[in-house]
Design a protein around this motif. Structure first.
Motif, PDB file in Angstrom:
ATOM      1  N   UNK A 155       0.836  -1.206   0.000  1.00 10.34           N
ATOM      2  CA  UNK A 155       0.000   0.000   0.000  1.00 10.34           C
ATOM      3  C   UNK A 155       0.865   1.249   0.000  1.00 10.34           C
ATOM      4  N   UNK A 156       1.917   1.248   0.793  1.00 16.00           N
ATOM      5  CA  UNK A 156       2.781   2.433   0.864  1.00 16.00           C
ATOM      6  C   UNK A 156       3.569   2.634  -0.428  1.00 16.00           C
ATOM      7  N   UNK A 157       3.981   1.543  -1.081  1.00 14.17           N
ATOM      8  CA  UNK A 157       4.681   1.687  -2.355  1.00 14.17           C
ATOM      9  C   UNK A 157       3.756   2.259  -3.424  1.00 14.17           C
ATOM     10  N   UNK A 158       2.517   1.795  -3.424  1.00 16.20           N
ATOM     11  CA  UNK A 158       1.573   2.251  -4.452  1.00 16.20           C
ATOM     12  C   UNK A 158       1.006   3.635  -4.165  1.00 16.20           C
ATOM     13  N   UNK A 159       1.136   4.075  -2.917  1.00 13.35           N
ATOM     14  CA  UNK A 159       0.568   5.364  -2.517  1.00 13.35           C
ATOM     15  C   UNK A 159       1.602   6.127  -1.689  1.00 13.35           C
ATOM     16  N   UNK A 160       2.522   6.847  -2.345  1.00  9.43           N
ATOM     17  CA  UNK A 160       3.604   7.543  -1.614  1.00  9.43           C
ATOM     18  C   UNK A 160       3.099   8.460  -0.511  1.00  9.43           C
ATOM     19  N   UNK A 161       1.914   9.013  -0.681  1.00  4.41           N
ATOM     20  CA  UNK A 161       1.373   9.890   0.356  1.00  4.41           C
ATOM     21  C   UNK A 161       0.985   9.172   1.630  1.00  4.41           C
ATOM     22  N   UNK A 162       0.948   7.852   1.564  1.00  6.98           N
ATOM     23  CA  UNK A 162       0.583   7.050   2.742  1.00  6.98           C
ATOM     24  C   UNK A 162       1.822   6.517   3.477  1.00  6.98           C
ATOM     25  N   UNK A 163       2.987   6.937   3.042  1.00  5.82           N
ATOM     26  CA  UNK A 163       4.227   6.424   3.641  1.00  5.82           C
ATOM     27  C   UNK A 163       4.234   6.632   5.156  1.00  5.82           C
ATOM     28  N   UNK A 164       4.602   5.572   5.882  1.00  7.85           N
ATOM     29  CA  UNK A 164       4.709   5.640   7.337  1.00  7.85           C
ATOM     30  C   UNK A 164       3.394   5.462   8.069  1.00  7.85           C
ATOM     31  N   UNK A 165       2.295   5.241   7.328  1.00  7.40           N
ATOM     32  CA  UNK A 165       0.996   5.103   7.985  1.00  7.40           C
ATOM     33  C   UNK A 165       0.536   3.649   8.121  1.00  7.40           C
ATOM     34  N   UNK A 166       1.004   2.782   7.247  1.00  8.63           N
ATOM     35  CA  UNK A 166       0.515   1.410   7.217  1.00  8.63           C
ATOM     36  C   UNK A 166       1.508   0.404   7.786  1.00  8.63           C
ATOM     37  N   UNK A 168       3.859   0.698  10.163  1.00  8.35           N
ATOM     38  CA  UNK A 168       3.861   0.641  11.630  1.00  8.35           C
ATOM     39  C   UNK A 168       2.614  -0.049  12.204  1.00  8.35           C
ATOM     40  N   UNK A 169       1.477   0.143  11.540  1.00 12.26           N
ATOM     41  CA  UNK A 169       0.262  -0.516  12.018  1.00 12.26           C
ATOM     42  C   UNK A 169       0.347  -2.026  11.827  1.00 12.26           C
ATOM     43  N   UNK A 170       0.982  -2.441  10.748  1.00 12.54           N
ATOM     44  CA  UNK A 170       1.172  -3.874  10.532  1.00 12.54           C
ATOM     45  C   UNK A 170       2.053  -4.474  11.623  1.00 12.54           C
ATOM     46  N   UNK A 171       3.082  -3.744  12.025  1.00 14.64           N
ATOM     47  CA  UNK A 171       3.971  -4.257  13.063  1.00 14.64           C
ATOM     48  C   UNK A 171       3.252  -4.397  14.395  1.00 14.64           C
ATOM     49  N   UNK A 172       2.299  -3.527  14.661  1.00 10.09           N
ATOM     50  CA  UNK A 172       1.545  -3.596  15.913  1.00 10.09           C
ATOM     51  C   UNK A 172       0.475  -4.686  15.892  1.00 10.09           C
ATOM     52  N   UNK A 173       0.136  -5.165  14.714  1.00  5.29           N
ATOM     53  CA  UNK A 173      -0.993  -6.073  14.574  1.00  5.29           C
ATOM     54  C   UNK A 173      -0.773  -7.378  15.345  1.00  5.29           C
ATOM     55  N   UNK A 174      -1.710  -7.680  16.206  1.00  9.73           N
ATOM     56  CA  UNK A 174      -1.776  -8.964  16.904  1.00  9.73           C
ATOM     57  C   UNK A 174      -3.202  -9.496  16.771  1.00  9.73           C
ATOM     58  N   UNK A 175      -3.351 -10.789  16.904  1.00  8.14           N
ATOM     59  CA  UNK A 175      -4.680 -11.378  16.685  1.00  8.14           C
ATOM     60  C   UNK A 175      -5.625 -10.921  17.790  1.00  8.14           C
ATOM     61  N   UNK A 176      -6.728 -10.263  17.463  1.00  6.99           N
ATOM     62  CA  UNK A 176      -7.631  -9.734  18.489  1.00  6.99           C
ATOM     63  C   UNK A 176      -8.449 -10.833  19.149  1.00  6.99           C
ATOM     64  N   UNK A 177      -9.144 -10.458  20.189  1.00  8.20           N
ATOM     65  CA  UNK A 177      -9.987 -11.421  20.898  1.00  8.20           C
ATOM     66  C   UNK A 177     -11.412 -10.890  20.989  1.00  8.20           C
ATOM     67  N   UNK A 178     -12.334 -11.815  21.249  1.00  9.59           N
ATOM     68  CA  UNK A 178     -13.704 -11.453  21.570  1.00  9.59           C
ATOM     69  C   UNK A 178     -13.986 -11.920  22.993  1.00  9.59           C
ATOM     70  N   UNK A 179     -14.229 -10.968  23.887  1.00 15.19           N
ATOM     71  CA  UNK A 179     -14.514 -11.313  25.280  1.00 15.19           C
ATOM     72  C   UNK A 179     -15.984 -11.701  25.406  1.00 15.19           C
ATOM     73  N   UNK A 180     -16.259 -12.979  25.320  1.00 19.08           N
ATOM     74  CA  UNK A 180     -17.617 -13.492  25.381  1.00 19.08           C
ATOM     75  C   UNK A 180     -18.209 -13.457  26.785  1.00 19.08           C
ATOM     76  N   UNK A 181     -17.441 -13.002  27.777  1.00 20.63           N
ATOM     77  CA  UNK A 181     -17.950 -12.947  29.149  1.00 20.63           C
ATOM     78  C   UNK A 181     -18.155 -11.518  29.647  1.00 20.63           C
ATOM     79  N   UNK A 182     -17.926 -10.513  28.814  1.00 25.73           N
ATOM     80  CA  UNK A 182     -18.103  -9.144  29.295  1.00 25.73           C
ATOM     81  C   UNK A 182     -19.592  -8.837  29.481  1.00 25.73           C
TER      82      UNK A 182
END
Length: 688
Positions: A155-166, A168-182
């Motif tokens: 995405x960043x290669x195809x969209x130079x204006x998006x550099x540095x936005x995607x 870092x978010x990929x690096x933070x990405x971890x598999x989310x959870x659903x709290x079925x007991x909240x």
């Protein structure tokens, strides 16, 4: 691709499970609803990456469709680890030296259901239930995250204006959870992000687009595996058509070609059980201090409790037992209800991410409780055992934290060795690297160190959040009506001087023990409160079981020995109060025995399979009409035990923690009445 021994050319290699190593930190797993609402780029990357791992294309999002790294990272291979198709995981091809039997996936003697030389990777019903699922979740997180890295860079290669936005978010990405007991689950049920057919995601330039939802179901990209079978043991009107369905379903109708999942039925089932599920989670954080570490971990971790003694009346429950209820509630007559097919529903991994989160919270609160090398009963040491049954293992082998007997097949680390039970422990900086954590919850950050006082206070906050708060409940009951209940003074019970008993108050809990393989499939026990011609669901104990024809060797061994699943149903103090106040008994003559009798006669039970087929019923109390012999359910199928237990409650009165946390101690456990002494009535012929 990892090929450390240079044998890939001969068709052997392993895929190392290292999680999100190389992303710069151990970032948090967060709720899927939070990711969708507050982290739009991360949510977009997660949606697209899950779709890619599943083999789904989203060509309109402005990013190239990334190829999958290895066969080991496809959804079919990852989901197949949990059950069918019964073959070696592609990320664990063994070298000839590692093969201890002449296994061949092309040889009928090894691949036919009975007998099968390869028996799967089942770790249910043992102390390794919690530990085995941790690297499993790391595998799916790694596979999805690695794809997200490539999509973000594209995405960043195809969209130079998006550099540095995607990126870092990929690096933070971890598999989310659903709290079925909240708490909100009781009103809102399953969040739409996990079942709607379409999702709106953010793309380059801040624009949005609509894509297919990879979390609602999975479609087999290369056809239905040959060993998938329609669920046996049912009539034509109660069949799960696993051999025909080309995608996963939840609460599917008995139809070879359903139009979709029955989400309304799912929501009804989930909301009905939400309060009870929540309270059971809260009860998990009521383990007392000073327990034997191994037996405490055994009770928490799994639903068979190998170390359980007959005279041990404490019944707090287990994470595995609650986990089984969620499988049944979500699956119904569908994939999540059957261990052989459950992981093909994408919600499986959101569910297990939450199970892992609860494990992490419990580990943080109970730092010293652990399986160890075994348990001690009456002065004799016993090893943990597990009928895991892959062709590379002996049956009924000993489980240890480390070494070959601590190995968690088929998950290998970067050294090519199998992950061990001990390596899965904890998420802090001193633990074996896992590169993920969980966001702060009730003041707890599971990757941070803490004092004993802080852990004790956190247990109280977590318990209360999940609806287990006997101190507050004791202030809301009719104290005069409860005054007859006996409570042993805390000092006489040997409790520390810092604890004081709550007089005139006891907890009431129903212990349920069910035969794991009674009905050749998953089923559940449901407890009801009957009053004024109405029945109110109180709680459930579920059996999450494979069919008798499943090739799972671990399940076959448990079936041979008649394994029993344990579960508890806490009776809400408000419900008990209603029964006591309305009993009509002369309070001067009331005793714990008369109260237990009043409670049991107000209860009834049902056995149902996951399609909601009624199998058997029972009426509570000694005065219920006895079931005639010609209508009785088989004693080989009905619950082994349904008993009312009570516990006194002591609260800490001194040495309170800085934030006022005042944990409780459950003690003086006593067995009271069996709920259904006059028998079970067979409703379905198979229960007779």
């Amino acid at each position: 691709m990892t090929d450390p021994k240079g044998v890939h050319g001969r068709g052997t290699y392993y895929y190392p499970i290292v999680g999100r190593k190389g992303t710069g930190s151990a970032f948090d797993r967060i709720p899927i609803e939070d990711m969708q609402k507050n982290h739009p780029r991360q949510f977009t990357l997660f949606v697209l990456s899950c779709a890619a791992v599943q083999g789904m294309r989203n060509p309109s999002v402005g990013a190239a469709f990334p190829g999958i790294e290895l066969p080991a990272t496809t959804y079919m291979e990852i989901a197949g680890i949990h059950g069918k198709p019964y073959k070696e995981y592609a990320g664990d091809r063994k070298t000839p030296k590692e093969r201890v039997a002449d296994y061949s996936e092309n040889d009928p003697k090894d691949t036919l259901p009975t007998p099968s030389r390869f028996g799967g990777y089942c770790n249910h019903g043992s102390v390794s239930f919690t530990t085995w699922h941790r690297p499993y979740m790391m595998l799916i997180e790694q596979a999805v995250g690695n794809v997200a890295d490539r999509i973000a860079a594209d995405i960043e290669r195809a969209n130079p204006g998006e550099a540095g936005r995607w990126v870092p978010e990929a690096k933070k990405l971890r598999f989310p959870y659903w709290d079925w007991a909240e708490p909100r689950v009781a009103q809102e049920g399953l969040p739409p992000v996990l079942y709607e057919d379409k999702l709106t995601i953010t793309i380059a330039g801040g624009k949005t687009t609509t894509v297919n939802n990879p979390f609602s179901y999975y479609t087999y990209q290369t056809g239905i595996p040959s060993d998938f079978e329609n669920d046996p043991g049912r009539t034509a009107h109660e069949t799960a058509y696993f051999a025909v369905w080309t995608r996963s379903y939840r609460h599917a109708p008995s139809d070879p070609h359903p139009t979709g999942s029955d989400i309304n039925a799912l929501q009804t089932a989930l909301k009905a059980q939400a309060v009870s599920i929540r309270q059971k989670v809260g009860l998990l954080f009521a383990f007392p201090d000073g327990e034997d570490p191994a037996t405490a971990y055994d009770e928490f971790s799994n639903s068979t409790n190998e170390s359980r003694r007959e005279e041990d009346y404490r019944n707090i429950g287990s994470l595995e037992a609650i986990h089984g209820i969620i499988h049944g509630v979500i699956g119904g007559n569908g994939h999540m209800s059957n261990p052989d097919y459950a992981a093909f529903d994408p919600i499986f991994f959101f569910h297990h991410s939450n199970c892992d989160r609860l494990l992490a919270l419990w580990e943080w609160c109970y730092r010293n409780y652990w399986m160890g090398d075994g348990y001690v009963n009456n002065g004799t040491s016993y090893p943990w055992t597990q009928d895991r049954g892959t062709f590379g293992q002996v049956y009924n082998e000993q489980i240890l934290p480390v070494g070959a007997r601590g190995a968690l097949y088929p998950f290998r680390n970067e050294k090519g060795e199998y992950w061990t039970n001990d390596q899965t422990r904890f998420l802090d900086a001193d633990a074996y690297p896992k590169y993920y954590s969980y966001q702060e919850f009730q003041g707890v950050k599971v990757d941070q160190k803490a004092t004993d006082a802080e852990r004790i206070a956190a247990r109280t906050r977590i318990s209360k959040y999940y609806g287990f708060d006997p101190q507050t409940a004791a202030t809301k009951v009719d104290s005069e009506a409860w005054a007859h209940l006996p409570v042993t003074p805390a000092k006489d019970a040997g409790l520390p001087k810092t604890f004081k008993e709550i007089r005139g108050f006891r907890l009431f809990i129903v212990l349920v023990r069910l035969l794991e393989h009674a009905f050749n499939r998953s089923y559940s026990f449901e407890l009801y409160y009957d009053h004024n011609d109405q029945s109110q669901l109180v709680g459930t104990v579920a059996v999450f079981a494979r069919s008798d024809l499943s090739p799972c060797r671990a399940c076959a061994k448990r079936r041979e020995v008649g394994s029993v699943v344990r579960g508890v149903i806490p009776l809400p103090p408000s419900l008990v109060n209603q029964i006591i106040v309305n009993s009509g008994i002369d309070r001067t003559k009331a005793t714990l025995e008369t109260t237990a009798a009043d409670i049991t006669k107000s209860l009834s039970g049902k056995l149902l399979d996951m399609s909601r087929k009624l199998l058997a019923t029972a009426e509570g109390g000694p005065n219920a009409v006895p079931v005639p012999g010609n209508k009785a359910a088989s004693p080989k199928l009905v619950p082994v035990e349904t008993t009312l237990y009570t516990s006194a409650v002591a609260e800490r009165t001194a040495e309170k923690t800085a934030d006022g946390g005042c944990p409780i101690h459950l003690y003086d456990w006593q067995p009271n009445n069996a709920l259904f002494p006059n028998g079970w009535k067979a409703v379905s012929p198979e229960a007779a």
